[in-house]
Design a protein around this motif. Structure first.
Motif, PDB file in Angstrom:
ATOM      1  N   GLU A  25      39.848  40.361  48.991  1.00  0.00           N
ATOM      2  CA  GLU A  25      40.159  39.325  48.016  1.00  0.00           C
ATOM      3  C   GLU A  25      38.892  38.750  47.387  1.00  0.00           C
ATOM      4  OE1 GLU A  25      42.627  36.379  49.774  1.00  0.00           O
ATOM      5  OE2 GLU A  25      44.288  37.768  50.180  1.00  0.00           O
ATOM      6  N   ALA A  26      37.854  38.555  48.220  1.00  0.00           N
ATOM      7  CA  ALA A  26      36.597  38.010  47.695  1.00  0.00           C
ATOM      8  C   ALA A  26      35.985  38.958  46.668  1.00  0.00           C
ATOM      9  CB  ALA A  26      35.623  37.750  48.839  1.00  0.00           C
ATOM     10  N   LYS A  27      36.057  40.259  46.938  1.00  0.00           N
ATOM     11  CA  LYS A  27      35.505  41.247  46.023  1.00  0.00           C
ATOM     12  C   LYS A  27      36.290  41.257  44.711  1.00  0.00           C
ATOM     13  CE  LYS A  27      32.891  44.807  44.898  1.00  0.00           C
ATOM     14  NZ  LYS A  27      31.432  44.640  44.657  1.00  0.00           N
ATOM     15  N   LEU A  28      37.623  41.183  44.815  1.00  0.00           N
ATOM     16  CA  LEU A  28      38.449  41.156  43.605  1.00  0.00           C
ATOM     17  C   LEU A  28      38.187  39.891  42.799  1.00  0.00           C
ATOM     18  CD1 LEU A  28      41.846  42.472  45.048  1.00  0.00           C
ATOM     19  CD2 LEU A  28      40.332  43.678  43.460  1.00  0.00           C
ATOM     20  N   ALA A  29      38.027  38.765  43.494  1.00  0.00           N
ATOM     21  CA  ALA A  29      37.728  37.514  42.796  1.00  0.00           C
ATOM     22  C   ALA A  29      36.419  37.626  42.020  1.00  0.00           C
ATOM     23  CB  ALA A  29      37.656  36.361  43.800  1.00  0.00           C
ATOM     24  N   GLU A  30      35.447  38.311  42.618  1.00  0.00           N
ATOM     25  CA  GLU A  30      34.168  38.520  41.945  1.00  0.00           C
ATOM     26  C   GLU A  30      34.329  39.439  40.741  1.00  0.00           C
ATOM     27  OE1 GLU A  30      29.782  40.521  42.915  1.00  0.00           O
ATOM     28  OE2 GLU A  30      31.176  40.083  44.552  1.00  0.00           O
ATOM     29  N   GLN A  31      35.118  40.527  40.916  1.00  0.00           N
ATOM     30  CA  GLN A  31      35.329  41.476  39.816  1.00  0.00           C
ATOM     31  C   GLN A  31      35.982  40.801  38.606  1.00  0.00           C
ATOM     32  OE1 GLN A  31      37.637  44.781  41.237  1.00  0.00           O
ATOM     33  NE2 GLN A  31      36.000  45.585  42.560  1.00  0.00           N
ATOM     34  N   TYR A  32      36.967  39.944  38.885  1.00  0.00           N
ATOM     35  CA  TYR A  32      37.741  39.347  37.796  1.00  0.00           C
ATOM     36  C   TYR A  32      37.187  37.987  37.359  1.00  0.00           C
ATOM     37  CZ  TYR A  32      41.306  42.974  38.273  1.00  0.00           C
ATOM     38  OH  TYR A  32      41.973  44.180  38.289  1.00  0.00           O
ATOM     39  N   GLY A  33      36.231  37.470  38.099  1.00  0.00           N
ATOM     40  CA  GLY A  33      35.653  36.187  37.732  1.00  0.00           C
ATOM     41  C   GLY A  33      36.628  35.035  37.874  1.00  0.00           C
ATOM     42  N   VAL A  34      37.464  35.092  38.914  1.00  0.00           N
ATOM     43  CA  VAL A  34      38.455  34.049  39.145  1.00  0.00           C
ATOM     44  C   VAL A  34      38.370  33.596  40.602  1.00  0.00           C
ATOM     45  CG1 VAL A  34      40.009  34.971  37.377  1.00  0.00           C
ATOM     46  CG2 VAL A  34      40.249  35.731  39.764  1.00  0.00           C
ATOM     47  N   SER A  35      39.146  32.580  40.950  1.00  0.00           N
ATOM     48  CA  SER A  35      39.151  32.081  42.317  1.00  0.00           C
ATOM     49  C   SER A  35      39.962  32.997  43.227  1.00  0.00           C
ATOM     50  CB  SER A  35      39.755  30.681  42.363  1.00  0.00           C
ATOM     51  OG  SER A  35      41.144  30.742  42.079  1.00  0.00           O
ATOM     52  N   ARG A  36      39.722  32.879  44.534  1.00  0.00           N
ATOM     53  CA  ARG A  36      40.494  33.657  45.492  1.00  0.00           C
ATOM     54  C   ARG A  36      41.966  33.245  45.471  1.00  0.00           C
ATOM     55  NH1 ARG A  36      37.714  34.599  51.286  1.00  0.00           N
ATOM     56  NH2 ARG A  36      39.680  35.737  51.476  1.00  0.00           N
ATOM     57  N   GLY A  37      42.225  31.973  45.145  1.00  0.00           N
ATOM     58  CA  GLY A  37      43.608  31.522  45.031  1.00  0.00           C
ATOM     59  C   GLY A  37      44.356  32.258  43.930  1.00  0.00           C
TER      60      GLY A  37
END
Length: 248
Positions: free
Chosen positions: A34-46
């Motif tokens: 989830e942290a990696k995806l949040a970084e990829q998309y530039g959004v929060s983990r929520g």
């Protein structure tokens, strides 16, 4: 959830869905953390977690403790150029089909059912509710209405028979020669949700069908409700020949 945040999580959901469909993440493999995806998309983990939960509702992902989010399914394509049963199509894709009857109830036909089956209104029909599986996973709910001449044949089949169409042809000589289909989208009812293991009001792909013998006698009328993102239907059209049409 405000409108802006809802729009962002929908955009993330759609992009992840496209990546799964395109084969970037295949069935049985984990998504990035989830942290990696949040970084990829530039959004929060929520926001990521909300998008992933949406994909879980659609049957695409399953959370596994210690492993993260695992891709549960990828789209499978069925063509309208040929008539094959669910079981025949599944086996052609290397998957194992299954089925389970949940109810088989005789009752009077409605006016619409009578018209579809070419019987008199209030004639006795058999309504069968059955779930269908691919490799053990429930992916579709069938509600099928059979005319009286078919009832005894259907009742004689095992509740877990994987291919009713094949057995009807081999044992009783009832061969499905052609069928009419209408496709739309519906929200899962409470009963749908319980049988398909999804939330109430989840989107489902509905295929309404009427099947006929070679001489034009209706064999069945009913509808199939598929979990989204488990199957897509493919049709080829041209300006010379087009058997598809849009209907209200």
């Amino acid at each position: 959830m405000n409108a802006a945040r809802a729009s962002i999580h929908r955009d993330v959901l759609r992009d992840l869905l496209a990546r799964i469909i395109d084969g970037e993440f295949s069935a049985g493999t984990p998504l990035p953390a989830e942290a990696k995806l949040a970084e990829q998309y530039g959004v929060s983990r929520g926001t990521i977690r909300t998008a992933l939960s949406g994909l879980e509702d659609r049957g695409m992902l399953v959370p596994v403790q210690g492993a993260g989010w695992i891709v549960q399914s990828s789209l499978n394509t069925q063509s309208f150029r040929e008539l094959r049963s669910f079981a025949q199509w599944a086996r052609s894709k290397g998957m194992t089909p299954g089925g389970q009857v949940h109810s088989a109830t005789p009752r009077p036909a409605s006016v619409q059912e009578a018209r579809k089956l070419l019987v008199k209104p209030k004639s006795e029909v058999l309504e069968v509710t059955r779930t269908r599986t691919l490799d053990g996973r429930v992916v579709m709910l069938e509600r099928t209405i059979y005319p009286e001449w078919m009832s005894e044949k259907i009742r004689s089949l095992p509740a877990d028979e994987p291919s009713v169409v094949t057995v009807l042809a081999e044992r009783f000589g009832v061969v499905t020669a052609h069928a009419d289909h209408a496709i739309d989208a519906v929200a899962a009812s409470s009963t749908d949700a319980a049988l398909l293991h999804v939330r109430r009001s989840s989107p489902l792909l509905r295929v309404r069908r009427t099947s006929f013998t070679g001489s034009g006698v209706p064999i069945e009328h009913g509808e199939d409700r598929y979990l989204p993102d488990t199957i897509t239907f493919h049709a080829q059209t041209s300006n010379a020949s087009n058997t598809l049409s849009r209907a209200d």
